[in-house]
Structures are given as structure tokens and as C-alpha cells.
Design an enzyme around this catalytic site. Sequence first.
Site, PDB file in Angstrom:
ATOM      1  CB  THR A 200     -16.856   2.857   5.536  1.00 34.44           C
ATOM      2  OG1 THR A 200     -15.781   2.402   6.355  1.00 34.44           O
ATOM      3  CG2 THR A 200     -16.323   3.876   4.536  1.00 34.44           C
TER       4      THR A 200
ATOM      5  N   GLY B 204       9.762 -11.967 -14.762  1.00 32.88           N
ATOM      6  CA  GLY B 204       8.544 -11.896 -15.563  1.00 32.88           C
ATOM      7  C   GLY B 204       7.436 -12.766 -14.995  1.00 32.88           C
TER       8      GLY B 204
ATOM      9  CD  GLU C 218     -10.107  -4.845   9.824  1.00 29.29           C
ATOM     10  OE1 GLU C 218      -9.556  -4.863  10.929  1.00 29.29           O
ATOM     11  OE2 GLU C 218     -10.639  -5.839   9.302  1.00 29.29           O
ATOM     12  N   GLY C 219      -8.763   1.226   8.914  1.00 29.80           N
ATOM     13  CA  GLY C 219      -7.941   2.376   9.308  1.00 29.80           C
ATOM     14  C   GLY C 219      -6.707   2.489   8.436  1.00 29.80           C
TER      15      GLY C 219
HETATM   16  C1  LIG Z   1       4.705  -8.025 -19.472  1.00 32.74           C
HETATM   17  C2  LIG Z   1       6.044  -8.443 -20.021  1.00 32.74           C
HETATM   18  C3  LIG Z   1       6.432  -8.021 -21.246  1.00 32.74           C
HETATM   19  C4  LIG Z   1       7.667  -8.403 -21.785  1.00 32.74           C
HETATM   20  N1  LIG Z   1       7.976  -8.040 -23.068  1.00 32.74           N
HETATM   21  C5  LIG Z   1       9.099  -8.551 -23.630  1.00 32.74           C
HETATM   22  C6  LIG Z   1       9.381  -8.317 -25.010  1.00 32.74           C
HETATM   23  O1  LIG Z   1       8.635  -7.621 -25.703  1.00 32.74           O
HETATM   24  N2  LIG Z   1      10.484  -8.855 -25.555  1.00 32.74           N
HETATM   25  C7  LIG Z   1      11.335  -9.641 -24.818  1.00 32.74           C
HETATM   26  O2  LIG Z   1      12.318 -10.120 -25.374  1.00 32.74           O
HETATM   27  N3  LIG Z   1      11.093  -9.888 -23.506  1.00 32.74           N
HETATM   28  C8  LIG Z   1      10.000  -9.363 -22.906  1.00 32.74           C
HETATM   29  N4  LIG Z   1       9.738  -9.634 -21.568  1.00 32.74           N
HETATM   30  C9  LIG Z   1      10.690 -10.404 -20.781  1.00 32.74           C
HETATM   31  C10 LIG Z   1      11.449  -9.551 -19.731  1.00 32.74           C
HETATM   32  O3  LIG Z   1      12.420  -8.732 -20.344  1.00 32.74           O
HETATM   33  C11 LIG Z   1      12.077 -10.530 -18.715  1.00 32.74           C
HETATM   34  O4  LIG Z   1      10.997 -11.016 -17.947  1.00 32.74           O
HETATM   35  C12 LIG Z   1      13.129  -9.878 -17.840  1.00 32.74           C
HETATM   36  O5  LIG Z   1      14.300  -9.616 -18.584  1.00 32.74           O
HETATM   37  C13 LIG Z   1      13.506 -10.749 -16.655  1.00 32.74           C
HETATM   38  O6  LIG Z   1      13.825 -12.050 -17.069  1.00 32.74           O
HETATM   39  P1  LIG Z   1      13.128 -13.302 -16.396  1.00 32.74           P
HETATM   40  O7  LIG Z   1      11.696 -13.040 -16.288  1.00 32.74           O
HETATM   41  O8  LIG Z   1      13.570 -14.523 -17.087  1.00 32.74           O
HETATM   42  O9  LIG Z   1      13.700 -13.271 -14.896  1.00 32.74           O
HETATM   43  P2  LIG Z   1      15.077 -13.901 -14.402  1.00 32.74           P
HETATM   44  O10 LIG Z   1      16.182 -13.523 -15.308  1.00 32.74           O
HETATM   45  O11 LIG Z   1      14.876 -15.334 -14.115  1.00 32.74           O
HETATM   46  O12 LIG Z   1      15.295 -13.103 -13.058  1.00 32.74           O
HETATM   47  C14 LIG Z   1      14.729 -13.513 -11.802  1.00 32.74           C
HETATM   48  C15 LIG Z   1      15.364 -12.663 -10.718  1.00 32.74           C
HETATM   49  O13 LIG Z   1      16.764 -12.931 -10.618  1.00 32.74           O
HETATM   50  C16 LIG Z   1      17.519 -11.746 -10.749  1.00 32.74           C
HETATM   51  N5  LIG Z   1      18.765 -12.043 -11.430  1.00 32.74           N
HETATM   52  C17 LIG Z   1      18.945 -12.883 -12.478  1.00 32.74           C
HETATM   53  N6  LIG Z   1      20.241 -12.902 -12.811  1.00 32.74           N
HETATM   54  C18 LIG Z   1      20.907 -12.051 -11.989  1.00 32.74           C
HETATM   55  C19 LIG Z   1      22.246 -11.633 -11.835  1.00 32.74           C
HETATM   56  N7  LIG Z   1      23.215 -12.095 -12.611  1.00 32.74           N
HETATM   57  N8  LIG Z   1      22.561 -10.732 -10.877  1.00 32.74           N
HETATM   58  C20 LIG Z   1      21.591 -10.246 -10.059  1.00 32.74           C
HETATM   59  N9  LIG Z   1      20.298 -10.617 -10.147  1.00 32.74           N
HETATM   60  C21 LIG Z   1      19.959 -11.508 -11.103  1.00 32.74           C
HETATM   61  C22 LIG Z   1      16.635 -10.817 -11.560  1.00 32.74           C
HETATM   62  O14 LIG Z   1      16.986  -9.457 -11.383  1.00 32.74           O
HETATM   63  C23 LIG Z   1      15.252 -11.163 -11.004  1.00 32.74           C
HETATM   64  O15 LIG Z   1      15.070 -10.496  -9.788  1.00 32.74           O
HETATM   65  C24 LIG Z   1       8.529  -9.224 -21.026  1.00 32.74           C
HETATM   66  C25 LIG Z   1       8.131  -9.632 -19.751  1.00 32.74           C
HETATM   67  C26 LIG Z   1       6.902  -9.264 -19.245  1.00 32.74           C
HETATM   68  C27 LIG Z   1       6.500  -9.750 -17.887  1.00 32.74           C
HETATM   69  C1  LIG Z   2     -12.064  -3.734   0.012  1.00 30.76           C
HETATM   70  C2  LIG Z   2     -12.559  -2.864   1.107  1.00 30.76           C
HETATM   71  C3  LIG Z   2     -13.215  -3.431   2.191  1.00 30.76           C
HETATM   72  C4  LIG Z   2     -13.720  -2.615   3.223  1.00 30.76           C
HETATM   73  N1  LIG Z   2     -14.450  -3.203   4.238  1.00 30.76           N
HETATM   74  C5  LIG Z   2     -15.106  -2.393   5.126  1.00 30.76           C
HETATM   75  C6  LIG Z   2     -16.019  -2.956   6.070  1.00 30.76           C
HETATM   76  O1  LIG Z   2     -16.237  -4.179   6.123  1.00 30.76           O
HETATM   77  N2  LIG Z   2     -16.691  -2.125   6.913  1.00 30.76           N
HETATM   78  C7  LIG Z   2     -16.491  -0.768   6.896  1.00 30.76           C
HETATM   79  O2  LIG Z   2     -17.109  -0.074   7.673  1.00 30.76           O
HETATM   80  N3  LIG Z   2     -15.616  -0.215   6.018  1.00 30.76           N
HETATM   81  C8  LIG Z   2     -14.931  -0.994   5.116  1.00 30.76           C
HETATM   82  N4  LIG Z   2     -14.071  -0.440   4.202  1.00 30.76           N
HETATM   83  C9  LIG Z   2     -13.848   1.008   4.223  1.00 30.76           C
HETATM   84  C10 LIG Z   2     -12.451   1.382   4.685  1.00 30.76           C
HETATM   85  O3  LIG Z   2     -12.316   1.190   6.062  1.00 30.76           O
HETATM   86  C11 LIG Z   2     -12.190   2.826   4.241  1.00 30.76           C
HETATM   87  O4  LIG Z   2     -12.019   2.798   2.840  1.00 30.76           O
HETATM   88  C12 LIG Z   2     -10.975   3.428   4.914  1.00 30.76           C
HETATM   89  O5  LIG Z   2     -11.219   3.653   6.282  1.00 30.76           O
HETATM   90  C13 LIG Z   2     -10.575   4.765   4.271  1.00 30.76           C
HETATM   91  O6  LIG Z   2     -11.667   5.610   4.114  1.00 30.76           O
HETATM   92  P1  LIG Z   2     -11.954   6.292   2.694  1.00 30.76           P
HETATM   93  O7  LIG Z   2     -11.915   5.253   1.675  1.00 30.76           O
HETATM   94  O8  LIG Z   2     -13.166   7.100   2.818  1.00 30.76           O
HETATM   95  O9  LIG Z   2     -10.679   7.237   2.462  1.00 30.76           O
HETATM   96  P2  LIG Z   2     -10.472   8.727   3.004  1.00 30.76           P
HETATM   97  O10 LIG Z   2     -10.805   8.806   4.434  1.00 30.76           O
HETATM   98  O11 LIG Z   2     -11.145   9.674   2.071  1.00 30.76           O
HETATM   99  O12 LIG Z   2      -8.895   8.891   2.872  1.00 30.76           O
HETATM  100  C14 LIG Z   2      -8.229   9.307   1.679  1.00 30.76           C
HETATM  101  C15 LIG Z   2      -6.757   9.553   2.010  1.00 30.76           C
HETATM  102  O13 LIG Z   2      -6.642  10.628   2.964  1.00 30.76           O
HETATM  103  C16 LIG Z   2      -5.940  10.251   4.087  1.00 30.76           C
HETATM  104  N5  LIG Z   2      -6.482  10.899   5.272  1.00 30.76           N
HETATM  105  C17 LIG Z   2      -7.791  11.147   5.564  1.00 30.76           C
HETATM  106  N6  LIG Z   2      -7.907  11.742   6.752  1.00 30.76           N
HETATM  107  C18 LIG Z   2      -6.638  11.896   7.229  1.00 30.76           C
HETATM  108  C19 LIG Z   2      -6.088  12.450   8.420  1.00 30.76           C
HETATM  109  N7  LIG Z   2      -6.881  12.966   9.371  1.00 30.76           N
HETATM  110  N8  LIG Z   2      -4.759  12.410   8.589  1.00 30.76           N
HETATM  111  C20 LIG Z   2      -3.957  11.896   7.632  1.00 30.76           C
HETATM  112  N9  LIG Z   2      -4.409  11.349   6.496  1.00 30.76           N
HETATM  113  C21 LIG Z   2      -5.737  11.358   6.298  1.00 30.76           C
HETATM  114  C22 LIG Z   2      -6.146   8.750   4.159  1.00 30.76           C
HETATM  115  O14 LIG Z   2      -5.115   8.123   4.934  1.00 30.76           O
HETATM  116  C23 LIG Z   2      -6.080   8.381   2.700  1.00 30.76           C
HETATM  117  O15 LIG Z   2      -4.748   8.277   2.294  1.00 30.76           O
HETATM  118  C24 LIG Z   2     -13.521  -1.227   3.186  1.00 30.76           C
HETATM  119  C25 LIG Z   2     -12.830  -0.656   2.115  1.00 30.76           C
HETATM  120  C26 LIG Z   2     -12.367  -1.456   1.080  1.00 30.76           C
HETATM  121  C27 LIG Z   2     -11.681  -0.805  -0.067  1.00 30.76           C
END
Ligand SMILES: Cc1cc2nc3c(=O)[nH]c(=O)nc-3n(C[C@H](O)[C@H](O)[C@H](O)COP(=O)(O)OP(=O)(O)OC[C@H]3O[C@@H](n4cnc5c(N)ncnc54)[C@H](O)[C@@H]3O)c2cc1C
Ligand SMILES: Cc1cc2nc3c(=O)[nH]c(=O)nc-3n(C[C@H](O)[C@H](O)[C@H](O)COP(=O)(O)OP(=O)(O)OC[C@H]3O[C@@H](n4cnc5c(N)ncnc54)[C@H](O)[C@@H]3O)c2cc1C
Lengths: 257, 388
Positions: free
Chosen positions: B126, B340, B363-364
Site C-alpha cells: 500500500t 454499560g 488485506e482488501g
Molecule cells: C458511557 C455511559 C454513560 C452513562 N450515563 C448514565 C447516567 O448519566 N446516568 C445513569 O443513571 N446511568 C448512566 N449510564 C447507565 C446506562 O443507562 C446503563 O448502562 C443502561 O441502562 C444499561 O444497563 P446495564 O449496563 O446495567 O445493562 P443491563 O441492564 O445489565 O443489560 C444487559 C443486557 O440485557 C438486556 N436486558 C436486561 N433486561 C432485559 C429485559 N427485561 N428484556 C430484554 N432485555 C433485557 C439489555 O438490553 C442488555 O442487552 C451510563 C452508561 C454508560 C456506559
Molecule cells: C491497521 C492497518 C494495517 C495495514 N497493514 C498493511 C500491510 O501490512 N501492508 C500493506 O501493504 N497494506 C496494509 N494496510 C493497507 C490496507 O490494505 C489499505 O488501507 C486497504 O487496502 C484500503 O486502501 P485505502 O486505505 O487506500 O482505501 P481506499 O482504496 O482509498 O478506499 C476507500 C473506500 O473506497 C472504496 N473503494 C475503493 N475502490 C473501490 C472500487 N473499485 N470498488 C468499490 N469500492 C472501492 C473502498 O472499499 C473504501 O471503502 C493496512 C491498513 C491498516 C489501516
Amino acid sequence: MNIYVLLKRTFDTEERITISGGRINEDGAEFIINPYDEYAVEEAIQVRDEHGGEVTVVTVGGEDAEKQLRTALAMGADKAVLINIEDDLDVTDQYTTAKIIATYLGDKEPDLILAGNVAIDNGTGQVGPRVADLLGIPYITTITDLKIDGDKVTVVKDVEGDEETIETTLPLLVTAQQGLNEPRYPSLPGIMKAKKKPLDELELDDLDLDEDDVEAKTKTIEVFLPPAKSAGKVLEGELDDQVKELVSLLHNEAKVI
Amino acid sequence: MDFRFTEEIESLRSIVRKFIREEVEPYAMEIEENDKIPEHIIEKSKELGLFGLSIPEEYGGLGLDMVGKCGVFEELGKTHNGYTTLIGAHNGIGTVGIVELGNEYQKQKYLPKMASGEWIGAYALTEPSAGSNAANLKTTAVRKGDKYIINGSKHFITNAIDAHVFTVMAVTDPSKGPKGITSFIVEKDFPGFIIGNVEKKMGLRGSHSAELFFENLEVPVENVLGEEGEGYVNALKILANGRAGLAARNLGSAEKLLELSLEYTSEREQFGKPIIEIQAVQHMLAEMSIQIETLRSLVYRVAWMTDQKMRIVKEAAIAKYYGSEVYNKVADLAVQIHGGMGYVQDYPIERYYRDARITKIYEGTSEIQKNIIASELKRQLNRNKVHS
Ligand SMILES: Cc1cc2nc3c(=O)[nH]c(=O)nc-3n(C[C@H](O)[C@H](O)[C@H](O)COP(=O)(O)OP(=O)(O)OC[C@H]3O[C@@H](n4cnc5c(N)ncnc54)[C@H](O)[C@@H]3O)c2cc1C
Ligand SMILES: Cc1cc2nc3c(=O)[nH]c(=O)nc-3n(C[C@H](O)[C@H](O)[C@H](O)COP(=O)(O)OP(=O)(O)OC[C@H]3O[C@@H](n4cnc5c(N)ncnc54)[C@H](O)[C@@H]3O)c2cc1C
């Protein structure tokens, strides 16, 4: 130097044990080399690398134990022997195993035999000493260090946390305690090469043994799991009162003081 | 048909599983924190033989076939992806060129040291102007006596910091387009080889991708890999070989996420019961499992086809595409299931979620895989027309 290692296939330490039909349930369980035997294999390889010779790992068991023997070969052992008793024996105990191994080793003139201190499944620690006794050679259990100088052997033995240093001579049987060494991982190229190393399979017939010769001396009456642990007790209140209550509980309920 | 690994491959897998569990996984948080894989992990990986997976036995490697290699890659996917990438890129694009296209002199010189891990491999295709359009290289190589002089730059090159041996593609004849590209084996000590900036990435911490600059880089003629003018074909061949392997790594990571999700949902209680008892949660777990099992079937079928020397262009592209789709979907579900906790760094889930994202790009890209799949479909259609 002619070195033998006694090795057992056991449950993985991370397995949860369940019982069905009066036997430990083996379905789907992972099996490993008994961890204490792993120390024995490692030590054997180190002794061979320093003093020359050959390491042969021996197990008594079934077809399945081949995997653990291959692992020992991959670690660096030279040869493996599986004494397959699957078809001949239903019930075995430490006498059975020791008798079979001692018979096998009878004409092999081993210089050094290493075994694990205990197998983590049945935990009797008997097979090593019994084999030595049947062969009429000295043995030292739970060793944490081994040095060989000509015929002279210096061994450090773990005695309930203390150390005892013992001098003796070859031939000798030792059993390995944790701390003896750090067993190596079998290398990946080692695994590929292990396939080509010799693994002999023998049966009782090949050792001129009858089922009667090795009949178990013990009988298993029952197999059961330890009682489930009940939740702990959290004491509350003033610290002084807690201490008094604790002492009284230890005295009257647990009866440990 | 037999869906089992050989006993040998099973043994390899169980040792690698144990090694990952005991020697790598405990340091995953540390790798993430420091953006560095501890030296002891790399040393122990060398001792184990992990750098020689794809190198033939006569050059000190394991000589695994593709099924075996995928079997090991799957296990490697179950831990920090920065580590997985170091090992994966070395055993994949970093060494495959020399293994598949190298002559005896090149194999003797490079493979034993690469198998032991003393020399790590990288792949440099690349460039800023040549990403998806890999034929648009600007780096040039001009022959002068018994040397080629290379000028230009590369970017995003994985393992650049740690590698000793690079497979580099450069233009030897600008008038011939893709047929004017040649591949070279370049060592980092060759005069004129400069490592540039290390990219700051969304994920894959511990794995380092960097720019390379070639300023009158001198490469001896005996380091031309394959034939002059075949560099573009070589580059695509090397990438194609890596596709099943990358899909296998993604399979492992997805499996790890399901395992973590099962553990979490059986312990986490809401509404008076473990959330695994809630049907909506169960359906997310089921969805993960469906995706994982379909991917598994695909990965090992493509690997098996590779070992039978069948044409795998379409299937490998499907595996690369689908493997990264599955990994991303499963990672998204795992975050959801963890609530959370899936979003904070105390748990590894958000790390996998970030690390999954690159697999749709490198890798593409996914789009390029679809282009390949479609062009293979057209090719098959035309062949059928000819035959009917
Ligand atoms: C960056 C961040 C900021 C936040 N900020 C605030 C904030 O400012 N104030 C605050 O009060 N909280 C805050 N939270 C908490 C957030 O609202 C909770 O994380 C969220 O409500 C999910 O609760 P939990 O993480 O305990 O997950 P859980 O309740 O344990 O859920 C785990 C999984 O089980 C699923 N699940 C649980 N019960 C059921 C059910 N009865 N039916 C179907 N699916 C269910 C859930 O959808 C989820 O996929 C924050 C969290 C984060 C990560
Ligand atoms: C963490 C990391 C590790 C990497 N390691 C290696 C490495 O070891 N060796 C190496 O040689 N390269 C490496 N790469 C490069 C990597 O293979 C390229 O980033 C990748 O092939 C995409 O090329 P680009 O970033 O130039 O994106 P672009 O080619 O500019 O693509 C941008 C967007 O356009 C789309 N697009 C472009 N052309 C077309 C088309 N003809 N049809 C449809 N969609 C298209 C792409 O799918 C993409 O969504 C690495 C990249 C990263 C981020």
C-alpha cells in the site's frame, strides 16, 4: 543413562467432577498429563540433556492415554510405552499399576525412574514407592531438587515445607514435588516430530502376566462428592463482641479449639 | 467427508490454547494500556514455534497445510488482536511470498531465521496513491549493475517496527502498467531504508503499522522475488493466500466474544434472574452462535479447497468478506449484551469491538472482495456459455 518416567492421564484440573452410576463421569471432559508427572518428564529431559541417555515414558491405561504420551514425546522424551489394559481389566488399584510397571521394568535395568508425587485424581501417592519396592531399589518421594554426579545422587526432599538433603546412589526412583522445575510447553515442531518417535503398545500377555497376578487388592465401596459448602457466617456488632462470639463458635460449633 | 482435525493438529491446537490462556491472555489489558506486547510473550512465542507455522519443515518451520494453519489461527484469535496480528501477519503476508515464490537461495537465506522468529516478516504494497487500486504504485525500482535502486514510500505497513524482512512491490517498467511491477525481498539494514511515522490507530494496539521511505534504497538483484514484471500478480497471490487465515482469526475472536457473553449473562442478574433467562438476550446469543458456526463451515471448506489445490478465488474472497462481517456483528451483539459494561474499558468487549473494525478494511476492503466475487461469477458465466 537409562531413564524412565511413570506418567498418568488425569482429568484437567479445571474440570468440574460429576458422578453418574457410581463412577466419575468422563463424558466430554478434558484430560491432561498428571501435573506432578509433568515435573517428572521435565526433570528426566533435563537429566538426559546433561548426562546423555534416553528417556522412556511409560503409562498403564487405555488407548486414550496415547495423547498424553505424545505430548511427553513432544516435550522431548525419546520413547513411549503404553501398557494397554483396557480389554483385560475392569477394576484396578495402585497395586495393579505398580505390579504391571515393575514387571515391565524388571529386565530394563533402569538407572533412574521418575514419577509424580501423587496423581491429582485418586491422590494416593503409592505407585512410585511400590514400583521401587518391587524392583528392590531405593526411592525418595516429594523431591524439589536433583543432582547427579557419576553414581552419586544428591536430592532435596520437601518435608511438609521443610527441606531435607539426602545423598544416595543409582539406580533410584524419585517422585516429583511442585517446585522441582517449570515444565516446558511442548514446542509446535516437537509435536510434529513426536508423531515419528516410537510409541510401543503392550498388553498383559506381552509381560507374561495373568489377570489374577495383578488383581486389585482394594475394593471401592462407594464414590461420592464432598458435601456442598454452606455459606459463610458474617459476624456483626462491636469488635469486642465479635471476637468473643468467634472464639465461642470455634470452640462449641466448629470444635477446632 | 470428515470434519475432524487430525490428531496432530488437535495437539497443536490444545497446546496453543493452553499457551494463550496462560502466557498471553493475562497480559491483554497490559498490551492495551502500553500499546506494546511484552518481550516475554514474544520470546515464549518464538520458543513455542509460532513464527514458523507456514514455513516448510526443511527450513525449520512446521510446514502446516492451510487447514492446520487455520486451526492454529483460530486459537490465536481468542486473545488480544494486536498479538494475533503480529503473529498472523508474519505467518501470512510476511512470509508466504518467500515460501511460495522464493528460489532456493532466498529460502535458505531467509526462511530458517523467519521460522525461529529471529527475523520477523512484513508486506509492503500500500502507498498513499495505491490502496484498493494497488496497481497504481508510484515507488520505482531501477536496475544499476547488480543492484536495483528503489525510490518512493509506503504507508500502513504492519509489523514495520519489528520486522527485518519486507516483501516490497515497486514499479520496474512504468510503460507496462500492472505488468511493470516487480516484488523484492528487502532487509531493514539495506542502505536507504527508512522507517517513518507509526500510525495512531482506533485499535490493534500493540501491533504497529508505519510509513516506509526508500531513498536510493539498494537491493541486490538476487533479491528479486519471482520474475520481473510479475509483482502485481505476486502481490495478489500473497493476499489471496492470507484470506482464509484472516477469516480463521476472526472466527476465533468471535468465539471468544460468545464465550465471554455466555459467562456474563449467566452471572449478571436483572429483574431477579440471570439475564441469560431473558429471551431477548437468548436470541442475541443464538444469533452469535449461528454466525460463528456458518463462518466455521466456510473457513475450513476454503482451507480444505486450498490444500486440494482447487481454484479458491471466489471462496477466499467470500471467506475474507464474511469473516469480517461476522466478527463485527458478533462484537456489536457482545457490546449490547454487556450493557454499560460493554462500553467501558474494564471489560475486554469494547476492545474487540474496535479491533474488529479493521478486518473490513485491510488485506482488501469488503467492497473489493465483492468486486472479486462478482468478477469470478462473470467468469463462470462466460465459461458456462462457452461449454453449452
Ligand atoms: C458511557 C455511559 C454513560 C452513562 N450515563 C448514565 C447516567 O448519566 N446516568 C445513569 O443513571 N446511568 C448512566 N449510564 C447507565 C446506562 O443507562 C446503563 O448502562 C443502561 O441502562 C444499561 O444497563 P446495564 O449496563 O446495567 O445493562 P443491563 O441492564 O445489565 O443489560 C444487559 C443486557 O440485557 C438486556 N436486558 C436486561 N433486561 C432485559 C429485559 N427485561 N428484556 C430484554 N432485555 C433485557 C439489555 O438490553 C442488555 O442487552 C451510563 C452508561 C454508560 C456506559
Ligand atoms: C491497521 C492497518 C494495517 C495495514 N497493514 C498493511 C500491510 O501490512 N501492508 C500493506 O501493504 N497494506 C496494509 N494496510 C493497507 C490496507 O490494505 C489499505 O488501507 C486497504 O487496502 C484500503 O486502501 P485505502 O486505505 O487506500 O482505501 P481506499 O482504496 O482509498 O478506499 C476507500 C473506500 O473506497 C472504496 N473503494 C475503493 N475502490 C473501490 C472500487 N473499485 N470498488 C468499490 N469500492 C472501492 C473502498 O472499499 C473504501 O471503502 C493496512 C491498513 C491498516 C489501516
